[in-house]
Design a protein around this motif. Sequence first.
Motif, PDB file in Angstrom:
ATOM      1  N   ARG A 256     -15.879  -5.192   2.216  1.00 35.80           N
ATOM      2  CA  ARG A 256     -15.911  -6.501   1.446  1.00 35.80           C
ATOM      3  C   ARG A 256     -17.411  -6.146   0.585  1.00 35.80           C
ATOM      4  N   THR A 257     -17.165  -6.720  -0.440  1.00 39.78           N
ATOM      5  CA  THR A 257     -18.647  -6.490  -1.505  1.00 39.78           C
ATOM      6  C   THR A 257     -19.088  -7.818  -1.873  1.00 39.78           C
ATOM      7  N   ASN A 258     -18.736  -9.021  -1.273  1.00 47.61           N
ATOM      8  CA  ASN A 258     -18.943 -10.297  -1.656  1.00 47.61           C
ATOM      9  C   ASN A 258     -19.731 -11.100  -0.310  1.00 47.61           C
ATOM     10  N   GLY A 259     -20.327 -10.439   0.583  1.00 44.00           N
ATOM     11  CA  GLY A 259     -20.963 -11.021   1.634  1.00 44.00           C
ATOM     12  C   GLY A 259     -19.954 -11.591   2.696  1.00 44.00           C
ATOM     13  N   CYS A 260     -18.650 -11.531   2.468  1.00 41.37           N
ATOM     14  CA  CYS A 260     -17.674 -11.932   3.612  1.00 41.37           C
ATOM     15  C   CYS A 260     -17.756 -10.789   4.569  1.00 41.37           C
ATOM     16  N   ARG A 261     -17.524 -11.512   5.878  1.00 42.18           N
ATOM     17  CA  ARG A 261     -17.625 -10.553   6.975  1.00 42.18           C
ATOM     18  C   ARG A 261     -16.450  -9.594   6.951  1.00 42.18           C
ATOM     19  N   PRO A 262     -16.461  -8.293   7.488  1.00 37.99           N
ATOM     20  CA  PRO A 262     -15.278  -7.424   7.431  1.00 37.99           C
ATOM     21  C   PRO A 262     -14.229  -7.979   8.365  1.00 37.99           C
ATOM     22  N   ASP A 263     -12.947  -7.429   8.352  1.00 36.20           N
ATOM     23  CA  ASP A 263     -11.804  -8.034   9.083  1.00 36.20           C
ATOM     24  C   ASP A 263     -12.177  -7.362  10.597  1.00 36.20           C
ATOM     25  N   ASN A 264     -11.754  -8.019  11.426  1.00 41.02           N
ATOM     26  CA  ASN A 264     -11.807  -7.726  12.945  1.00 41.02           C
ATOM     27  C   ASN A 264     -10.600  -7.063  13.521  1.00 41.02           C
ATOM     28  N   HIS A 265      -9.586  -6.901  12.695  1.00 41.10           N
ATOM     29  CA  HIS A 265      -8.348  -6.579  13.161  1.00 41.10           C
ATOM     30  C   HIS A 265      -7.617  -6.092  11.985  1.00 41.10           C
ATOM     31  N   CYS A 266      -6.464  -5.277  12.237  1.00 35.42           N
ATOM     32  CA  CYS A 266      -5.554  -4.754  11.304  1.00 35.42           C
ATOM     33  C   CYS A 266      -4.374  -5.632  11.727  1.00 35.42           C
ATOM     34  N   LYS A 267      -3.888  -6.275  10.757  1.00 38.10           N
ATOM     35  CA  LYS A 267      -2.589  -6.899  11.061  1.00 38.10           C
ATOM     36  C   LYS A 267      -1.425  -6.452   9.979  1.00 38.10           C
ATOM     37  N   PHE A 268      -0.506  -5.913  10.589  1.00 35.96           N
ATOM     38  CA  PHE A 268       0.879  -5.310  10.145  1.00 35.96           C
ATOM     39  C   PHE A 268       2.047  -6.244  10.295  1.00 35.96           C
ATOM     40  N   SER A 269       2.714  -6.355   9.179  1.00 37.86           N
ATOM     41  CA  SER A 269       4.106  -7.062   9.156  1.00 37.86           C
ATOM     42  C   SER A 269       4.944  -6.176   8.287  1.00 37.86           C
ATOM     43  N   ILE A 270       6.004  -5.614   8.912  1.00 36.00           N
ATOM     44  CA  ILE A 270       6.741  -4.911   8.303  1.00 36.00           C
ATOM     45  C   ILE A 270       8.345  -5.297   8.237  1.00 36.00           C
ATOM     46  N   PHE A 271       9.101  -5.447   7.027  1.00 35.76           N
ATOM     47  CA  PHE A 271      10.404  -5.711   7.374  1.00 35.76           C
ATOM     48  C   PHE A 271      11.338  -4.784   6.623  1.00 35.76           C
ATOM     49  N   TYR A 272      12.424  -4.637   7.445  1.00 33.02           N
ATOM     50  CA  TYR A 272      13.448  -3.633   6.810  1.00 33.02           C
ATOM     51  C   TYR A 272      14.680  -4.341   7.101  1.00 33.02           C
ATOM     52  N   ARG A 273      15.359  -5.087   6.060  1.00 28.84           N
ATOM     53  CA  ARG A 273      16.445  -5.981   6.357  1.00 28.84           C
ATOM     54  C   ARG A 273      17.826  -5.394   5.950  1.00 28.84           C
ATOM     55  N   CYS A 274      18.640  -5.525   6.786  1.00 29.19           N
ATOM     56  CA  CYS A 274      20.080  -4.999   6.833  1.00 29.19           C
ATOM     57  C   CYS A 274      20.632  -5.420   5.571  1.00 29.19           C
ATOM     58  N   ALA A 275      20.377  -6.622   5.441  1.00 33.73           N
ATOM     59  CA  ALA A 275      21.152  -7.339   4.332  1.00 33.73           C
ATOM     60  C   ALA A 275      20.947  -6.517   2.951  1.00 33.73           C
ATOM     61  N   LEU A 276      19.924  -6.072   2.673  1.00 35.17           N
ATOM     62  CA  LEU A 276      19.281  -5.417   1.547  1.00 35.17           C
ATOM     63  C   LEU A 276      19.922  -3.976   1.597  1.00 35.17           C
ATOM     64  N   THR A 277      20.496  -3.358   2.560  1.00 31.13           N
ATOM     65  CA  THR A 277      20.918  -2.183   2.465  1.00 31.13           C
ATOM     66  C   THR A 277      22.514  -2.048   2.187  1.00 31.13           C
ATOM     67  N   GLN A 278      23.026  -0.845   1.909  1.00 33.35           N
ATOM     68  CA  GLN A 278      24.398  -0.848   1.378  1.00 33.35           C
ATOM     69  C   GLN A 278      24.977   0.548   1.779  1.00 33.35           C
ATOM     70  N   GLY A 279      26.301   0.452   2.132  1.00 36.12           N
ATOM     71  CA  GLY A 279      26.883   1.897   2.236  1.00 36.12           C
ATOM     72  C   GLY A 279      26.419   2.674   3.192  1.00 36.12           C
ATOM     73  N   THR A 280      26.120   3.866   2.721  1.00 41.60           N
ATOM     74  CA  THR A 280      25.743   5.008   3.752  1.00 41.60           C
ATOM     75  C   THR A 280      24.357   4.585   4.462  1.00 41.60           C
ATOM     76  N   GLN A 281      23.330   3.807   3.695  1.00 39.87           N
ATOM     77  CA  GLN A 281      22.017   3.724   4.120  1.00 39.87           C
ATOM     78  C   GLN A 281      22.363   2.564   5.360  1.00 39.87           C
ATOM     79  N   ARG A 282      23.120   1.573   4.926  1.00 35.53           N
ATOM     80  CA  ARG A 282      23.220   0.630   6.107  1.00 35.53           C
ATOM     81  C   ARG A 282      23.895   1.483   7.417  1.00 35.53           C
ATOM     82  N   GLN A 283      24.739   2.293   7.250  1.00 38.46           N
ATOM     83  CA  GLN A 283      25.641   2.786   8.272  1.00 38.46           C
ATOM     84  C   GLN A 283      24.415   3.741   9.165  1.00 38.46           C
ATOM     85  N   GLU A 284      23.718   4.212   8.369  1.00 40.57           N
ATOM     86  CA  GLU A 284      22.813   5.033   9.101  1.00 40.57           C
ATOM     87  C   GLU A 284      21.679   4.296   9.805  1.00 40.57           C
TER      88      GLU A 284
END
Lengths: 301, 296
Positions: A149-177
Motif C-alpha cells: 500500500r502506498t497511501n498509509g493504509c495497513r497492509p493486508d493481514n491475510h490472502c483471500k482466494f475465491s475461485i470459480f469454475y462453473r459447469c454451466a459455462l463449459t460445453q462439449g469435451t471440456q464439460r465431459q473432461e
Amino acid sequence: MNTIEELKVQNQQDFLSMLYISVAKQAQTICGRRGTECIGKGIRNAGRTYGEALRKFLVEQAIPTNFETLFVMEPYCWADPRMRTKTLELTPEVMRYEVYTCPFADTCRDAGAGDLGNMFCEQWHRGLVGAFTQDVDKFYLTKKLTVHRTNGCRPDNHCKFSIFYRCALTQGTQRQESFPDTAKVSADQLPMRSVSEKLHIKYVLLLTSWIDILKQDLGNEGLCAAALALRSLVDPTAEMMLHYADMRLAKDIGIFTKENLPIASDEKALDEEWADWGSEEAKKIFLVNFYRPLHKKLGIE
Amino acid sequence: MQMPKDSVIQNWQDSFTMLYGFLARQLVEDHGLRGERAARLAIKDFGNDRGEEIRRRHLKDGIKINMLSLFTLANECFGDSRWARELQELNPQERASHTLSCPLADVFKKYQFGEIGRMYCEEVHPAIYNHYPFDHGQCNLAKTMSQGDDYCDFNIILRPYDLPDDLKGVCFEEYDPAYEGPKSKTYPNLHKGGFASLTMRLVYYLIANASKELGTSGIDSIQKGMHICAEELWKVFAERAAESNETLDAAYVAENFPFGITTEEAGMDWSGYTDFHAKEIIQTNLCDLLIAYTQN
C-alpha cells in the motif's frame, strides 16, 4: 518445532523466493519498467504452461479436471509448515480459501520487495488456473499478504482466494473432461507429485519463462539482467546452505544441498530436469552463472 | 435537474434487482444447468455492454481507460442512499474497496435468491471491470454478501505490464508523453433514463440468451418470471406508496418503474435491443400487468 523433513521444504521454498526476488530486482534495476513487465509476463506464462500441462496430464489419466482434483494435487506450498491456510469451501466448481502466514510473503517484505511479491501473486495463480480451466474460470484474489500500500493504509493481514469454475459455462469435451457423471476420484487415487518435484518444476519453468521473455523483449540487455541476477544469488545461496548444514550437523554438503535446494545434484540429472520444462538457452545461462559457481563455492564435485 | 426522491430511486434499483432475480430463478428452476448457462451468459453480455459503453464515452472524451477513470467518471446510477462503501485505495492501476451495504444483496436475501444472487455478483463484475480496459483488467471479488460474507471485498486492477504496447498510452498518462488531458470530465447522473437503460439491457440479454440457449421454452420461462416479478413488485410499490402517503396509480408506476407504463416512453433508446421481440415481451408481461393492477 519443525521436523527435519519440513526443513528441506522450507529451504527449497526460500530458494525459490530468493531466486524470484533476485531476478525481478535485477530486471527492474537494469531494464526499468520494461524489465518489470517482462517478469510479470514471465510469471503468467509459466503459470499457464504449468496449468495447461497439468490439465493435459489429468485428461490422459481420465481424471476429472476440476477444482477437487486441482486443489488436492496442488498447491505445493501448503506442505511448508510456515504456511497457515484454511479452506472455506471446496467443490468441483468452487475453491475458497484464506492464507494467514506465508513464507514467500515474509521473504518479499523482508527484502523490501512487497510490490514484486504482489506482482507474483497476481500473475502466477491466475495463469495456472486460467490455463487449467481453459479460461472459463473466475479467479478472485482480493487480500494479499504481499500487498504494497502506498497511501498509509495497513497492509493486508491475510490472502483471500475465491475461485470459480462453473459447469454451466463449459460445453462439449471440456464439460465431459471436467464434470463427468462418473463417481468422484478420491485423493489417494490422484497421481500426486511430491512437493520437491513440484518445486523442481517450478524453478525451471519460471527461470525459462523469464529468460525467454527478457531475451525476446529486451535482447542482450535482458539476458544480462538474468545472468547478473543468477550470479548475485550464488553467495547468499551458499551461505544459506552452509548455515543450515551446520545447524543440522550435516557432514556432506553435496548431499545436503541436493536435499535442500530444488535443483538437480549433477549436470546429467540437471539435463533431465530441464528436458521437459526448460529451454537449452536458459539452462546454459543457469549453469554458467549459478549452478557451477555455486558448486565451486561449496566445494561440490 | 431536480434530484428524484430517495424512494423513487430505490424503486428503480429494486425493480432492476427483482427482475434479474425472478427471471434468472425461473430459467434455472425450469431448465437446470441449461437455464443457469443462459442466465450466466446474459449477465456477462450485460456487463460487457456496460463496460464497453463506459469505455466508448471515455475514449470520445479523451479520458484514459484506467481504474481511476472508471470509478470516478463513470455514469453510474448510484444515487441510491442504501449503498455504503469503504474505500481503501484508488489510483489509475487499482481500486480496493469494501461494500458494507448493498441494496441488491438485500433483495437477494429478502426473496431467498441464494445461488441466483451469488451468480449475479460472480458474473457481472468481471464482465464490466475486465472488459472496460479492453479485457485486460483483473477484477477480484473474493467476498460477497450474496455468498454469505459480511461485506463485499473488491480489488480491481489494471497493470501496465498486462497491456500490449499499443494500449499502454491509451490507459496510462505516463505512457503518453503528448497527452494534454481530457476534453470533458463531468458525467451528470441520468437518473431514470440511466436506470431504464440498464434495466432494458439486462432484461434484453436475459431474453436473448434464453431464446438462443433454450428456444421458445426459454421465453416461456422469462414470461413466467416476469409475471411473478410484477406481482411481487406490486406488493413493494403498495407498501412504499402507503409509507409515503401516495396513491398507487398509473402515475406512480410511470414514475417508479424503470420502464414506466410504456416501452415507448420518451427518451428511451431501444436501438440494438429490440431483437427477440424483447420490447413487446416487456410491454405485455410487465408494463401492461402493472397497469392492470392499478385498475383492480
